[in-house]
Design an enzyme around this catalytic site. Structure first.
Site, short mmCIF file in Angstrom:
data_model
loop_
_atom_site.label_atom_id
_atom_site.label_comp_id
_atom_site.label_asym_id
_atom_site.label_seq_id
_atom_site.Cartn_x
_atom_site.Cartn_y
_atom_site.Cartn_z
N THR A 36 0.82 -1.22 0.00
CA THR A 36 0.00 0.00 0.00
C THR A 36 0.85 1.26 0.00
O THR A 36 1.99 1.25 0.50
CB THR A 36 -0.91 0.00 1.25
OG1 THR A 36 -1.46 1.31 1.44
CG2 THR A 36 -0.14 -0.34 2.53
N ASP A 37 0.28 2.33 -0.49
CA ASP A 37 0.99 3.63 -0.47
C ASP A 37 1.15 4.13 0.97
O ASP A 37 1.95 5.02 1.24
CB ASP A 37 0.28 4.68 -1.33
CG ASP A 37 -1.17 4.95 -0.92
OD1 ASP A 37 -1.67 4.34 0.05
OD2 ASP A 37 -1.81 5.79 -1.59
N GLU A 38 0.39 3.53 1.92
CA GLU A 38 0.44 4.03 3.30
C GLU A 38 1.78 3.75 3.97
O GLU A 38 2.11 4.36 4.98
CB GLU A 38 -0.72 3.44 4.12
CG GLU A 38 -2.05 3.78 3.46
CD GLU A 38 -3.27 3.59 4.34
OE1 GLU A 38 -3.14 3.57 5.56
OE2 GLU A 38 -4.38 3.47 3.76
N TYR A 50 -1.42 -0.34 11.12
CA TYR A 50 -1.67 -1.01 9.84
C TYR A 50 -0.51 -0.76 8.87
O TYR A 50 0.08 -1.69 8.31
CB TYR A 50 -2.99 -0.52 9.22
CG TYR A 50 -3.11 -0.83 7.74
CD1 TYR A 50 -3.21 -2.15 7.29
CD2 TYR A 50 -3.10 0.20 6.79
CE1 TYR A 50 -3.30 -2.43 5.92
CE2 TYR A 50 -3.20 -0.08 5.43
CZ TYR A 50 -3.29 -1.39 4.99
OH TYR A 50 -3.36 -1.68 3.65
N LYS A 103 2.37 -3.36 7.24
CA LYS A 103 2.57 -3.55 5.79
C LYS A 103 4.00 -3.20 5.39
O LYS A 103 4.59 -3.86 4.54
CB LYS A 103 1.58 -2.68 4.99
CG LYS A 103 0.11 -3.05 5.15
CD LYS A 103 -0.22 -4.45 4.64
CE LYS A 103 -0.22 -4.55 3.12
NZ LYS A 103 -0.69 -5.90 2.68
N ARG A 160 -6.98 11.75 -0.53
CA ARG A 160 -6.66 10.39 -0.96
C ARG A 160 -6.70 10.35 -2.48
O ARG A 160 -7.42 11.12 -3.11
CB ARG A 160 -7.69 9.39 -0.39
CG ARG A 160 -7.68 9.30 1.15
CD ARG A 160 -6.41 8.67 1.66
NE ARG A 160 -6.33 8.51 3.10
CZ ARG A 160 -5.78 9.40 3.94
NH1 ARG A 160 -5.30 10.54 3.48
NH2 ARG A 160 -5.69 9.15 5.23
P1 NAD Z 1 -10.05 -6.81 2.84
O1 NAD Z 1 -9.96 -6.50 4.29
O2 NAD Z 1 -11.29 -6.51 2.09
O3 NAD Z 1 -9.76 -8.36 2.62
C1 NAD Z 1 -8.75 -9.05 3.28
C2 NAD Z 1 -8.97 -10.55 3.03
O4 NAD Z 1 -7.90 -11.26 3.68
C3 NAD Z 1 -10.27 -11.10 3.62
O5 NAD Z 1 -10.87 -11.97 2.70
C4 NAD Z 1 -9.82 -11.86 4.87
O6 NAD Z 1 -10.67 -12.93 5.22
C5 NAD Z 1 -8.45 -12.34 4.41
N1 NAD Z 1 -7.55 -12.62 5.55
C6 NAD Z 1 -7.31 -11.80 6.62
N2 NAD Z 1 -6.44 -12.39 7.45
C7 NAD Z 1 -6.13 -13.60 6.89
C8 NAD Z 1 -5.25 -14.64 7.27
N3 NAD Z 1 -4.55 -14.60 8.41
N4 NAD Z 1 -5.15 -15.70 6.46
C9 NAD Z 1 -5.86 -15.78 5.32
N5 NAD Z 1 -6.71 -14.81 4.91
C10 NAD Z 1 -6.83 -13.73 5.69
O7 NAD Z 1 -8.80 -6.10 2.20
P2 NAD Z 1 -8.63 -5.41 0.76
O8 NAD Z 1 -9.11 -4.02 0.85
O9 NAD Z 1 -9.17 -6.31 -0.28
O10 NAD Z 1 -7.06 -5.36 0.67
C11 NAD Z 1 -6.33 -6.43 0.07
C12 NAD Z 1 -4.85 -6.11 0.12
O11 NAD Z 1 -4.59 -4.89 -0.56
C13 NAD Z 1 -4.32 -5.91 1.55
O12 NAD Z 1 -3.05 -6.52 1.63
C14 NAD Z 1 -4.22 -4.41 1.70
O13 NAD Z 1 -3.18 -4.07 2.60
C15 NAD Z 1 -3.90 -3.99 0.28
N6 NAD Z 1 -4.35 -2.62 -0.09
C16 NAD Z 1 -5.67 -2.28 0.01
C17 NAD Z 1 -6.07 -1.01 -0.40
C18 NAD Z 1 -7.53 -0.59 -0.36
O14 NAD Z 1 -7.83 0.56 -0.71
N7 NAD Z 1 -8.45 -1.44 0.04
C19 NAD Z 1 -5.13 -0.10 -0.90
C20 NAD Z 1 -3.80 -0.49 -0.98
C21 NAD Z 1 -3.42 -1.77 -0.59
P1 TYD Z 2 -10.33 4.78 4.64
O1 TYD Z 2 -11.35 4.43 3.61
O2 TYD Z 2 -10.41 4.10 5.96
O3 TYD Z 2 -8.91 4.56 3.96
P2 TYD Z 2 -7.42 4.96 4.48
O4 TYD Z 2 -7.48 5.48 5.84
O5 TYD Z 2 -6.73 3.65 4.43
O6 TYD Z 2 -6.92 5.95 3.49
O7 TYD Z 2 -10.39 6.35 4.90
C1 TYD Z 2 -10.20 7.26 3.84
C2 TYD Z 2 -10.24 8.65 4.42
O8 TYD Z 2 -11.56 8.93 4.88
C3 TYD Z 2 -9.32 8.85 5.62
O9 TYD Z 2 -8.75 10.15 5.54
C4 TYD Z 2 -10.26 8.76 6.81
C5 TYD Z 2 -11.57 9.28 6.27
N1 TYD Z 2 -12.79 8.68 6.86
C6 TYD Z 2 -13.80 9.50 7.36
O10 TYD Z 2 -13.70 10.75 7.36
N2 TYD Z 2 -14.92 8.92 7.90
C7 TYD Z 2 -15.07 7.57 7.94
O11 TYD Z 2 -16.11 7.09 8.46
C8 TYD Z 2 -14.03 6.74 7.40
C9 TYD Z 2 -14.16 5.25 7.42
C10 TYD Z 2 -12.92 7.34 6.86
#
Ligand code: NAD
Ligand code: TYD
Length: 349
Positions: free
Chosen positions: A125-127, A150, A154, A214
């Site tokens: 992730t970019d985080e 988090y 990562k 974001r």
């Molecule tokens: P999500 O939380 O929707 O899904 C995570 C999945 O992993 C779930 O299906 C969960 O059951 C499974 N999981 C959790 N712990 C596990 C374990 N110990 N063993 C096996 N499975 C397990 O997450 P997402 O938003 O789909 O993110 C997927 C990946 O992308 C993550 O690694 C996250 O860090 C990365 N990512 C997400 C975003 C975003 O915007 N959502 C952005 C950048 C990177």
């Molecule tokens: P989020 O979707 O949790 O992603 P991330 O923190 O990983 O970027 O949050 C996106 C942005 O929105 C973040 O600046 C926090 C804000 N936010 C709110 O203002 N209210 C909310 O209820 C949530 C979930 C996030």
């Protein structure tokens, strides 16, 4: 080619599995998922009996189970999506983040090493880069300065991947994407939470003044980039994947209000009046801005995002409207408990 996809029942993982089965007819997928609160079999109901798809329930941090799975399935490549993924939850309790995002990655890397996989793609992730001010972009060379548990977990995983590449030659490649949005996202993240609440007429909790920025990426654009990196990315390299679409949180919430008002035929003022500014639950761990320099993936692999934000957001609202049953079916009592812990008494539940 046989892929071991982990976390395939989550948001991005399920979109990726569906994308691969459709777009890569020569690829097979074994999906290992623990089915935490964020992972749901319903996310892949439509491909459940696909001949090139297999589901296995299990924890990536369970070394015995992972070893057995590698011995049995002999995957050619690993794509690791499995993670605890929500910043707010990591602030409440970082323990499962270390267990899955760090220990789980080490277990997978060990198995990848032993079974000599051809490629290990870590979804990061970019985080991990930390926060930007109003100006500038993070390139893949930027230092790692994570601010939430988090992001720290990562970043630790990324460093483990680097070390397994250097020390043992595990053919690792890493993608770091910006914030994704689209179908099947659990309604704890900004966009699906706001859509659900707006559709239900519940308050829309904006942290602080909603000024954080974001960079939004439609999930299918990310899936396309991940498949490309898997095929053509250079081993040992990191690829940023950004949407090139920076928005302040409040702007995003207002766009959702406008689209929802239009879709449900209510006056926009009614939906806008649901916006509630609440004390920021993230405090100083709240990153102000993320923005990525994506020239590497653009020039090396020819990738760029294709989905316009307004169109992507509208199709996402439409999807949530058509799939309200799915949303309510994946929410349990645990969600309301989590909601109370993060949002306290600031908003109605
Ligand atoms: P999500 O939380 O929707 O899904 C995570 C999945 O992993 C779930 O299906 C969960 O059951 C499974 N999981 C959790 N712990 C596990 C374990 N110990 N063993 C096996 N499975 C397990 O997450 P997402 O938003 O789909 O993110 C997927 C990946 O992308 C993550 O690694 C996250 O860090 C990365 N990512 C997400 C975003 C975003 O915007 N959502 C952005 C950048 C990177
Ligand atoms: P989020 O979707 O949790 O992603 P991330 O923190 O990983 O970027 O949050 C996106 C942005 O929105 C973040 O600046 C926090 C804000 N936010 C709110 O203002 N209210 C909310 O209820 C949530 C979930 C996030």
């Amino acid at each position: 080619m046989k892929l071991l996809v982990t976390g395939g029942c989550g948001f991005i993982g399920s979109n990726f599995v569906r994308y691969v089965l459709k777009e890569r007819p020569e690829w097979e997928v074994v999906n290992l998922d623990k089915l935490t609160y964020a992972g749901n079999l319903a996310n892949l109901r439509d491909v459940e009996i696909h001949p090139r798809y297999k589901f296995v329930q299990g924890d990536i941090a369970d070394a015995g189970l992972v070893e057995e799975l590698f011995a049995q399935e002999q995957p050619d490549v690993v794509v690791n999506f499995a993670a605890e993924s929500h910043v707010d939850r990591s602030i409440l309790d970082s323990t499962p983040f270390i267990e899955t995002n760090v220990k789980g990655v080490q277990v997978l890397l060990e198995a990848a090493r032993k079974y000599r996989v051809e490629r290990f793609l870590q979804i990061s992730t970019d985080e991990v880069y930390g926060s930007l001010g109003e100006e500038g972009y993070f390139s893949e060379e930027a230092p790692l300065r994570p601010n939430s548990p988090y992001a720290a977990s990562k970043a630790a995983a990324d460093l483990l991947c680097r070390a397994y590449y250097k020390a043992y030659g595990v053919p690792v490649v890493i993608t770091r994407s910006s914030n994704n949005y689209g179908p099947y996202q659990f309604p704890e993240k900004l966009i699906p939470l706001m859509i659900r609440n707006a559709l239900l007429g519940k308050e829309l909790p904006v942290y602080g003044e909603g000024k954080q920025v974001r960079d939004w990426l439609f999930v299918e654009d990310n899936c396309r980039a991940i498949a490309l990196v898997l095929e053509k990315g250079r081993t040992g390299e990191i690829y940023n994947i950004g949407g090139g679409c920076e928005k302040r949180n409040l702007e995003v919430v207002h766009s959702i209000c406008r689209i929802v008002a239009d879709v449900v035929r209510k006056p926009v003022e009614v939906i806008l009046s649901l916006v509630k500014f609440i004390p920021d639950p993230r405090g100083s761990a709240h990153d102000f801005r993320y923005a990525l320099d994506c020239s590497k993936i653009k020039y090396e692999l020819g990738w760029q995002p294709s989905v316009d934000f307004e169109k992507g957001l509208r199709s996402t609202v439409d999807w949530y409207l058509r799939n309200q049953e799915w949303v309510e079916s994946i929410i349990t009592g645990e969600y309301y408990e989590f909601y109370r812990k993060v949002y306290g008494t600031s908003v109605s539940h």
